[in-house]
Design a protein around this motif. Structure first.
Motif, PDB file in Angstrom:
ATOM      1  N   MET A   1       0.836  -1.206   0.000  1.00 53.46           N
ATOM      2  CA  MET A   1       0.000   0.000   0.000  1.00 53.46           C
ATOM      3  C   MET A   1       0.864   1.247   0.000  1.00 53.46           C
ATOM      4  SD  MET A   1      -2.632   1.418   2.883  1.00 53.46           S
ATOM      5  CE  MET A   1      -1.283   1.971   3.906  1.00 53.46           C
ATOM      6  N   LYS A   2       0.582   2.177  -0.921  1.00 51.78           N
ATOM      7  CA  LYS A   2       1.302   3.439  -0.946  1.00 51.78           C
ATOM      8  C   LYS A   2       0.533   4.483  -0.147  1.00 51.78           C
ATOM      9  CE  LYS A   2       3.733   2.894  -5.324  1.00 51.78           C
ATOM     10  NZ  LYS A   2       3.970   3.478  -6.658  1.00 51.78           N
ATOM     11  N   TRP A   3       1.268   5.267   0.614  1.00 50.27           N
ATOM     12  CA  TRP A   3       0.648   6.312   1.393  1.00 50.27           C
ATOM     13  C   TRP A   3       1.687   7.394   1.662  1.00 50.27           C
ATOM     14  CZ3 TRP A   3       3.301   7.134   5.875  1.00 50.27           C
ATOM     15  CH2 TRP A   3       4.098   6.066   6.326  1.00 50.27           C
ATOM     16  N   LYS A   4       1.228   8.562   2.059  1.00 54.72           N
ATOM     17  CA  LYS A   4       2.148   9.606   2.522  1.00 54.72           C
ATOM     18  C   LYS A   4       1.530  10.299   3.715  1.00 54.72           C
ATOM     19  CE  LYS A   4       0.671  12.828  -1.132  1.00 54.72           C
ATOM     20  NZ  LYS A   4       1.138  13.631  -2.282  1.00 54.72           N
ATOM     21  N   LYS A   5       2.382  10.683   4.626  1.00 53.30           N
ATOM     22  CA  LYS A   5       1.948  11.348   5.843  1.00 53.30           C
ATOM     23  C   LYS A   5       2.353  12.816   5.763  1.00 53.30           C
ATOM     24  CE  LYS A   5       2.317  11.006  10.904  1.00 53.30           C
ATOM     25  NZ  LYS A   5       2.967  10.279  12.020  1.00 53.30           N
ATOM     26  N   ILE A   6       1.380  13.692   5.914  1.00 53.67           N
ATOM     27  CA  ILE A   6       1.609  15.135   5.894  1.00 53.67           C
ATOM     28  C   ILE A   6       1.111  15.687   7.221  1.00 53.67           C
ATOM     29  CG2 ILE A   6       1.084  17.308   4.729  1.00 53.67           C
ATOM     30  CD1 ILE A   6       0.653  15.618   2.172  1.00 53.67           C
ATOM     31  N   GLY A   7       2.037  16.135   8.058  1.00 49.71           N
ATOM     32  CA  GLY A   7       1.656  16.533   9.406  1.00 49.71           C
ATOM     33  C   GLY A   7       1.034  15.351  10.117  1.00 49.71           C
ATOM     34  N   ASN A   8      -0.175  15.539  10.640  1.00 46.43           N
ATOM     35  CA  ASN A   8      -0.868  14.410  11.289  1.00 46.43           C
ATOM     36  C   ASN A   8      -2.065  13.942  10.462  1.00 46.43           C
ATOM     37  OD1 ASN A   8      -2.485  16.596  11.745  1.00 46.43           O
ATOM     38  ND2 ASN A   8      -2.446  16.468  13.981  1.00 46.43           N
ATOM     39  N   LYS A  76      -8.098  22.244   0.846  1.00 50.64           N
ATOM     40  CA  LYS A  76      -8.108  23.478   0.056  1.00 50.64           C
ATOM     41  C   LYS A  76      -6.868  23.673  -0.801  1.00 50.64           C
ATOM     42  CE  LYS A  76     -10.927  25.909   3.501  1.00 50.64           C
ATOM     43  NZ  LYS A  76     -10.968  27.029   4.478  1.00 50.64           N
ATOM     44  N   VAL A  77      -5.721  23.169  -0.349  1.00 47.17           N
ATOM     45  CA  VAL A  77      -4.472  23.390  -1.088  1.00 47.17           C
ATOM     46  C   VAL A  77      -3.687  22.089  -1.215  1.00 47.17           C
ATOM     47  CG1 VAL A  77      -4.315  25.806  -0.362  1.00 47.17           C
ATOM     48  CG2 VAL A  77      -3.155  24.044   0.968  1.00 47.17           C
ATOM     49  N   MET A  78      -2.827  22.034  -2.226  1.00 48.82           N
ATOM     50  CA  MET A  78      -2.076  20.815  -2.499  1.00 48.82           C
ATOM     51  C   MET A  78      -0.739  20.810  -1.748  1.00 48.82           C
ATOM     52  SD  MET A  78      -0.391  21.500  -6.246  1.00 48.82           S
ATOM     53  CE  MET A  78       0.998  20.416  -5.903  1.00 48.82           C
ATOM     54  N   TRP A  79      -0.203  19.602  -1.588  1.00 51.58           N
ATOM     55  CA  TRP A  79       1.144  19.443  -1.040  1.00 51.58           C
ATOM     56  C   TRP A  79       1.821  18.315  -1.797  1.00 51.58           C
ATOM     57  CZ3 TRP A  79       4.390  21.933   2.137  1.00 51.58           C
ATOM     58  CH2 TRP A  79       5.575  21.271   2.492  1.00 51.58           C
ATOM     59  N   SER A  80       2.949  18.606  -2.431  1.00 54.33           N
ATOM     60  CA  SER A  80       3.684  17.590  -3.176  1.00 54.33           C
ATOM     61  C   SER A  80       4.910  17.173  -2.372  1.00 54.33           C
ATOM     62  CB  SER A  80       4.109  18.132  -4.547  1.00 54.33           C
ATOM     63  OG  SER A  80       4.812  17.149  -5.256  1.00 54.33           O
ATOM     64  N   LYS A  81       4.834  15.980  -1.792  1.00 52.96           N
ATOM     65  CA  LYS A  81       5.907  15.478  -0.947  1.00 52.96           C
ATOM     66  C   LYS A  81       7.160  15.155  -1.765  1.00 52.96           C
ATOM     67  CE  LYS A  81       6.169  12.543   3.186  1.00 52.96           C
ATOM     68  NZ  LYS A  81       6.039  13.587   4.198  1.00 52.96           N
ATOM     69  N   GLY A  82       6.963  14.841  -3.057  1.00 52.84           N
ATOM     70  CA  GLY A  82       8.084  14.459  -3.904  1.00 52.84           C
ATOM     71  C   GLY A  82       9.015  15.592  -4.272  1.00 52.84           C
ATOM     72  N   ASN A  83       8.634  16.831  -3.968  1.00 56.28           N
ATOM     73  CA  ASN A  83       9.453  17.986  -4.336  1.00 56.28           C
ATOM     74  C   ASN A  83      10.345  18.482  -3.196  1.00 56.28           C
ATOM     75  OD1 ASN A  83       7.966  17.776  -6.659  1.00 56.28           O
ATOM     76  ND2 ASN A  83       6.824  19.662  -6.385  1.00 56.28           N
ATOM     77  N   ASN A  84      10.411  17.745  -2.086  1.00 59.52           N
ATOM     78  CA  ASN A  84      11.105  18.275  -0.903  1.00 59.52           C
ATOM     79  C   ASN A  84      12.591  18.526  -1.150  1.00 59.52           C
ATOM     80  OD1 ASN A  84      11.494  15.497  -1.041  1.00 59.52           O
ATOM     81  ND2 ASN A  84      11.724  15.275   1.174  1.00 59.52           N
ATOM     82  N   ASN A  85      13.265  17.661  -1.907  1.00 58.85           N
ATOM     83  CA  ASN A  85      14.682  17.878  -2.191  1.00 58.85           C
ATOM     84  C   ASN A  85      14.907  19.110  -3.050  1.00 58.85           C
ATOM     85  OD1 ASN A  85      15.503  15.611  -0.738  1.00 58.85           O
ATOM     86  ND2 ASN A  85      15.296  14.255  -2.504  1.00 58.85           N
TER      87      ASN A  85
END
Length: 245
Positions: A1-8, A76-85
């Motif tokens: 299973m793929k998932w991502k955690k953003i804050g809580n 309301k807004v997006m967050w792209s975890k893959g762009n952190n670097n």
């Protein structure tokens, strides 16, 4: 299973099949989150998410990344975890006393790391989405930054009012339509970071050629092509760094 955690908040892959409320509660406990959700897609030029809440109700959170705090509402807004670097890479490139224009600033994805990790003279952060703009201002306060000026509106209209030593174009799909606006506002010897989604076979040619074509008589020095992530089969999200004299 793929998932991502953003804050809580836990965001599940759209292919994940929910079997029961108990399963969602177990996921919540395991990952120590208050909300579990899916993002169906990102809609329109304002990059607004269409979501499905699976567990919990609160979609506002604070995400910590690269020593920066980002408050946002994932409804309301997006967050792209893959762009952190890429976000921290740009912050480390900013030189002392530079003036920066961050086009398509969102909630401060690039502006906040620049404010935290560099000695930029001024950062002009332009965002068209009122919801993103709200959190951009919140994040400036949250990180106690005093050299970012948030500007609400279209980059095409606002960018020409300023000039900068470095311009970030952190958007994809139609970014090339804004290249002339960006280059016209770039000081001589300044650097542009141009984002594009491009077929793999054109990665080494199309982004820099588009910059050169728009730059006209100004000389263009290619600095780097940074591959951010795979965007779709055979297509990559890349960033082309170029110095324009």
């Amino acid at each position: 299973m793929k998932w991502k955690k953003i804050g809580n908040i836990l965001i599940l892959d759209n292919k994940f099949i929910v079997q029961s409320d108990k399963q969602l509660k177990e996921l919540s406990d395991k990952h120590k989150v208050k909300t579990v959700m899916k993002v169906d897609h990102i809609h329109g030029t304002k990059r607004e998410p269409v979501i499905k809440l699976l567990y919990g109700e609160d979609t506002e959170t604070i995400n910590k990344e690269n020593g920066c705090l980002f408050k946002l509402d994932l409804k309301k807004v997006m967050w792209s975890k893959g762009n952190n670097n890429e976000r921290i890479r740009i912050a480390k490139l900013v030189e002392d006393n530079e003036t920066v224009i961050d086009m398509f600033a969102g909630i401060g994805y690039f502006s906040i790391p620049i404010g935290v990790h560099s000695n930029a003279k001024q950062v002009y952060s332009i965002e068209i989405n009122p919801n993103s703009f709200h959190y951009l201002k919140e994040n400036i306060k949250l990180n106690k930054i005093n050299n970012i000026i948030p500007l609400l509106g279209d980059c095409m209209d606002i960018t020409p009012e300023y000039s900068a030593d470095r311009i970030i174009m952190g958007y994809v799909k139609t970014t090339h339509h804004y290249l002339k606006t960006a280059i016209d506002s770039l000081n001589k010897g300044g650097v542009i970071h141009y984002h594009e989604t491009v077929p793999e076979k054109l990665m080494d040619t199309r982004p820099i050629n588009r910059i050169k074509e728009v730059a006209g008589d100004r000389s263009v020095e290619f600095l780097k092509l940074n591959k951010v992530k795979k965007y779709s089969p055979g297509v990559f999200h890349v960033v082309c760094d170029a110095r324009i004299n």
